[in-house]
Design an enzyme around this catalytic site. Sequence first.
Site, PDB file in Angstrom:
ATOM      1  N   GLU A  94      23.910 -40.424  10.107  1.00 43.93           N
ATOM      2  CA  GLU A  94      23.298 -39.167   9.718  1.00 43.93           C
ATOM      3  C   GLU A  94      21.799 -39.169   9.987  1.00 43.93           C
ATOM      4  OE1 GLU A  94      22.383 -38.481   5.734  1.00 43.93           O
ATOM      5  OE2 GLU A  94      22.202 -40.587   5.237  1.00 43.93           O
ATOM      6  N   CYS A 114      25.797 -51.008   6.478  1.00 43.50           N
ATOM      7  CA  CYS A 114      24.694 -51.894   6.092  1.00 43.50           C
ATOM      8  C   CYS A 114      25.283 -53.137   5.446  1.00 43.50           C
ATOM      9  CB  CYS A 114      23.763 -51.187   5.114  1.00 43.50           C
ATOM     10  SG  CYS A 114      22.350 -52.210   4.631  1.00 43.50           S
ATOM     11  N   GLU A 173      19.656 -51.021   7.060  1.00 41.26           N
ATOM     12  CA  GLU A 173      18.437 -51.742   6.690  1.00 41.26           C
ATOM     13  C   GLU A 173      17.624 -51.951   7.979  1.00 41.26           C
ATOM     14  OE1 GLU A 173      16.494 -52.845   4.197  1.00 41.26           O
ATOM     15  OE2 GLU A 173      15.349 -53.734   5.838  1.00 41.26           O
ATOM     16  N   SER A 204      11.417 -48.230   5.433  1.00 38.20           N
ATOM     17  CA  SER A 204      11.874 -48.551   4.082  1.00 38.20           C
ATOM     18  C   SER A 204      12.766 -49.781   4.150  1.00 38.20           C
ATOM     19  CB  SER A 204      12.664 -47.364   3.509  1.00 38.20           C
ATOM     20  OG  SER A 204      13.211 -47.696   2.258  1.00 38.20           O
ATOM     21  N   SER A 226      12.260 -51.038  -1.455  1.00 41.59           N
ATOM     22  CA  SER A 226      13.246 -50.613  -2.446  1.00 41.59           C
ATOM     23  C   SER A 226      13.335 -51.676  -3.529  1.00 41.59           C
ATOM     24  CB  SER A 226      14.605 -50.421  -1.763  1.00 41.59           C
ATOM     25  OG  SER A 226      14.526 -49.336  -0.869  1.00 41.59           O
ATOM     26  N   HIS A 228      13.909 -51.282  -7.394  1.00 45.44           N
ATOM     27  CA  HIS A 228      15.090 -50.985  -8.228  1.00 45.44           C
ATOM     28  C   HIS A 228      15.274 -51.837  -9.479  1.00 45.44           C
ATOM     29  CE1 HIS A 228      15.954 -48.475  -4.914  1.00 45.44           C
ATOM     30  NE2 HIS A 228      16.472 -49.397  -4.149  1.00 45.44           N
ATOM     31  N   ASN A 303      22.106 -40.741  -6.775  1.00 44.72           N
ATOM     32  CA  ASN A 303      23.038 -39.748  -6.238  1.00 44.72           C
ATOM     33  C   ASN A 303      24.445 -40.326  -6.271  1.00 44.72           C
ATOM     34  OD1 ASN A 303      21.177 -37.660  -5.492  1.00 44.72           O
ATOM     35  ND2 ASN A 303      20.494 -39.012  -3.846  1.00 44.72           N
TER      36      ASN A 303
HETATM   37  N1  SAH Z   1      17.971 -49.964   3.660  1.00 43.51           N
HETATM   38  C1  SAH Z   1      16.703 -49.412   3.383  1.00 43.51           C
HETATM   39  C2  SAH Z   1      16.547 -47.981   3.836  1.00 43.51           C
HETATM   40  C3  SAH Z   1      17.715 -47.053   3.657  1.00 43.51           C
HETATM   41  S1  SAH Z   1      18.140 -46.634   2.012  1.00 43.51           S
HETATM   42  C4  SAH Z   1      16.373 -49.563   1.927  1.00 43.51           C
HETATM   43  O1  SAH Z   1      17.239 -49.915   1.132  1.00 43.51           O
HETATM   44  O2  SAH Z   1      15.206 -49.358   1.585  1.00 43.51           O
HETATM   45  C5  SAH Z   1      16.859 -45.483   1.577  1.00 43.51           C
HETATM   46  C6  SAH Z   1      16.638 -45.351   0.080  1.00 43.51           C
HETATM   47  O3  SAH Z   1      17.738 -44.676  -0.532  1.00 43.51           O
HETATM   48  C7  SAH Z   1      16.499 -46.708  -0.604  1.00 43.51           C
HETATM   49  O4  SAH Z   1      15.418 -46.748  -1.486  1.00 43.51           O
HETATM   50  C8  SAH Z   1      17.810 -46.794  -1.341  1.00 43.51           C
HETATM   51  O5  SAH Z   1      17.702 -47.661  -2.410  1.00 43.51           O
HETATM   52  C9  SAH Z   1      18.080 -45.371  -1.715  1.00 43.51           C
HETATM   53  N2  SAH Z   1      19.472 -45.121  -2.099  1.00 43.51           N
HETATM   54  C10 SAH Z   1      20.577 -45.706  -1.620  1.00 43.51           C
HETATM   55  N3  SAH Z   1      21.674 -45.232  -2.251  1.00 43.51           N
HETATM   56  C11 SAH Z   1      21.248 -44.333  -3.138  1.00 43.51           C
HETATM   57  C12 SAH Z   1      21.903 -43.495  -4.082  1.00 43.51           C
HETATM   58  N4  SAH Z   1      23.229 -43.503  -4.237  1.00 43.51           N
HETATM   59  N5  SAH Z   1      21.142 -42.689  -4.845  1.00 43.51           N
HETATM   60  C13 SAH Z   1      19.804 -42.652  -4.693  1.00 43.51           C
HETATM   61  N6  SAH Z   1      19.138 -43.409  -3.814  1.00 43.51           N
HETATM   62  C14 SAH Z   1      19.842 -44.248  -3.039  1.00 43.51           C
HETATM   63 FE1  SF4 Z   2      21.560 -51.111   2.804  1.00 44.96          FE
HETATM   64 FE2  SF4 Z   2      19.429 -49.759   1.876  1.00 44.96          FE
HETATM   65 FE3  SF4 Z   2      21.949 -49.099   1.146  1.00 44.96          FE
HETATM   66 FE4  SF4 Z   2      20.891 -51.363   0.236  1.00 44.96          FE
HETATM   67  S1  SF4 Z   2      20.161 -49.253  -0.197  1.00 44.96           S
HETATM   68  S2  SF4 Z   2      22.971 -51.118   1.067  1.00 44.96           S
HETATM   69  S3  SF4 Z   2      19.680 -51.998   2.005  1.00 44.96           S
HETATM   70  S4  SF4 Z   2      21.080 -48.940   3.185  1.00 44.96           S
END
Ligand code: SAH
Ligand code: SF4
Length: 377
Positions: A94, A114, A173, A204, A226, A228, A303
């Site tokens: 996407e 990922c 990632e 990111s 990220s 968390h 989400n």
């Molecule tokens: N892999 C990288 C970039 C892609 S994810 C990373 O983890 O940073 C981009 C962002 O969306 C990250 O901060 C991730 O933690 C967040 N993300 C992933 N799944 C999510 C969800 N279900 N709800 C809200 N944010 C989410």
């Molecule tokens: Fe991969 Fe980013 Fe999703 Fe974690 S949040 S699984 S690193 S895409």
Amino acid sequence: MSVSAVNLLDLDGAALEELVASLGERPFRARQLKRWIHRHGAADFDSMTDLARSLREKLRGRAVIAAPAILSDSVAADSTRKWLLSVGERDAIETVYIPEPDRATLCVSTQAGCAVNCVFCSTGKQGFSRNLTTGEIIGQLWLAEHGLRADAFRNAGQADRIISNVVLMGMGEPLQNYDAVLPALRLMLDDDAYGLSRRRVTVSTAGMVPQIDRLAHDCPVALAVSLHAPDDALRDELVPLNRKYPLQVLMAACRRYLRSAPRDFITFEYVMLDGVNDSDRQARVLVELVADLPCKFNLIPFNPFPGATVRRSAPERIREFAARLQAAGIVTTTRRTRGDQIDAACGQLAGAVDDRTNVAARAGHGARVVPVRTWTE
Ligand code: SAH
Ligand code: SF4
């Protein structure tokens, strides 16, 4: 076209120069090509009118300009737009366009699936399929920028550059696909391609420490990490990569990155998970963790997706958590959750063919979807 035709979208400036030299042409031809492809969105060689006919002939036999095919194109009520793109038989990715009054951001994917497997991420739950190529990564910007420009031209009779910011926050990632991401970043910054400012291109990462250092050296752009979780015990669970690069190691990498970063702060993303990482005590520990690090926080309300084992924090809890960070002097924003699934999909999409129908169903919730027939088989 020969079977082994090179896709010019895979090549950054230096690689285009090599190609042009191998065809016995002078280096400025590479710059011309780059401008035609990335500035003007040319998809064939006939339109490149100031390129010598002999070179166009040579290219026709050896090269193509091929972006991923569009499977669906949906527009939400707030003008957020999402493309689902095919990257081969089994995989879809996407790309999301988010227009705002002062900027227009494109959220780009870097992998199909990922391997990091964060607990709260649907992309991670799909598992890893494959790395995207440079052409598939920059192809998302190429498709979006020139598609949007064509729309603007149709509507208003003129079109300037549209996308002002790129965030590598879609599927995957980025720093686990470093070799393909780097040339794509270089093209984003290249004045003869997209000419974006380093401050407006954001990588990111879940915390790939060695690649954070490499990025600082090779192509420093804005960095989002990220986070968390405020401590290793919880982060080990939520972001399994933490077992390899624990928080103190990650914080040290962030500090090193700031020496060459185009911005003087790191952005920390923090998904708000009900009863998991959103307590007052955890806010306090978080403040201590980043005490000597210039940073901003971006709180992301979780989400949900089918099968998720975590829940979104209540709005009041998110406000309170944000207030605690702000009270400690940390600039904190909370990402807006739009009412429709088109925004929610960022970082969440399923990539496998079997899941594509679900993806369309989700995208269709509150959004206008233009599905393309071929994608169901
Ligand atoms: N892999 C990288 C970039 C892609 S994810 C990373 O983890 O940073 C981009 C962002 O969306 C990250 O901060 C991730 O933690 C967040 N993300 C992933 N799944 C999510 C969800 N279900 N709800 C809200 N944010 C989410
Ligand atoms: Fe991969 Fe980013 Fe999703 Fe974690 S949040 S699984 S690193 S895409």
